[in-house]
Enzyme design. Structure first.
Site, PDB file in Angstrom:
ATOM      1  N   GLY A  62       0.818  -1.198   0.000  1.00 38.65           N
ATOM      2  CA  GLY A  62       0.000   0.000   0.000  1.00 38.65           C
ATOM      3  C   GLY A  62       0.853   1.251   0.000  1.00 38.65           C
ATOM      4  N   SER A  63       0.238   2.364  -0.318  1.00 37.55           N
ATOM      5  CA  SER A  63       0.948   3.643  -0.386  1.00 37.55           C
ATOM      6  C   SER A  63       1.320   4.136   1.014  1.00 37.55           C
ATOM      7  CB  SER A  63       0.054   4.680  -1.065  1.00 37.55           C
ATOM      8  OG  SER A  63      -1.034   5.004  -0.218  1.00 37.55           O
ATOM      9  N   SER A  64       2.126   5.183   1.038  1.00 40.43           N
ATOM     10  CA  SER A  64       2.543   5.737   2.326  1.00 40.43           C
ATOM     11  C   SER A  64       1.352   6.259   3.119  1.00 40.43           C
ATOM     12  CB  SER A  64       3.573   6.855   2.114  1.00 40.43           C
ATOM     13  OG  SER A  64       3.038   7.860   1.281  1.00 40.43           O
ATOM     14  N   GLN A  67      -0.611   3.156   4.513  1.00 42.00           N
ATOM     15  CA  GLN A  67       0.098   2.486   5.606  1.00 42.00           C
ATOM     16  C   GLN A  67       0.100   3.341   6.873  1.00 42.00           C
ATOM     17  OE1 GLN A  67       0.075  -0.489   5.271  1.00 42.00           O
ATOM     18  NE2 GLN A  67       2.029  -1.299   4.616  1.00 42.00           N
TER      19      GLN A  67
END
Length: 134
Positions: A62-64, A67
């Site tokens: 998942g993207s920053s 997350q």
């Protein structure tokens, strides 16, 4: 079985808890903040709670934003893992753990993965890079 296993600190802290192993990567946004249960239907830990566990998994996904927000929501409700042991710690996962003060390690002794199972009680001292069975 050895009494002590070496690891590498990503984010510091010292915790005691039960291990919970995942063969699948973790997207913390797909964990229900109310009870810590994984809601990703295809995940090997579907409907199991990560709350208070020392979560062992191969990688984050998942993207920053996904997350960090997922980890933040879990921490705010007290349903976050006590600590994380990850095989491949990408920058997004590591930064989220550091920002949210969540103990995280990687580079575990190979024997760790052979010697331990779900439910085993351990003490993880991420600051000193040591895991002990208790």
């Amino acid at each position: 079985m050895k009494k002590q296993y070496d690891c590498h600190k990503i984010s510091g802290g010292k915790v005691t808890g039960q291990l919970l192993f995942s063969d699948d990567g973790m997207c913390f946004y797909l964990i229900e903040p109310k009870d810590g249960k994984i809601i990703e239907k295809e995940h090997c830990l579907y409907q199991k709670s990560v709350a208070g566990k020392i979560l062992v998994f191969p990688y984050g996904k998942g993207s920053s934003v996904v997350q960090a927000d997922g980890m933040y929501q879990l921490k705010m409700t007290g349903m976050n893992p006590a600590a994380m042991i990850v095989v491949n710690a990408d920058t997004t996962l590591a930064a989220s753990a550091i920002i949210l003060d969540a103990p995280m390690v990687n580079k575990m002794d190979d024997d760790f993965y052979k010697d331990f199972h779900d439910g085993d009680m351990v003490e993880l001292d991420a600051d000193n890079g040591i895991l002990r069975k208790i």
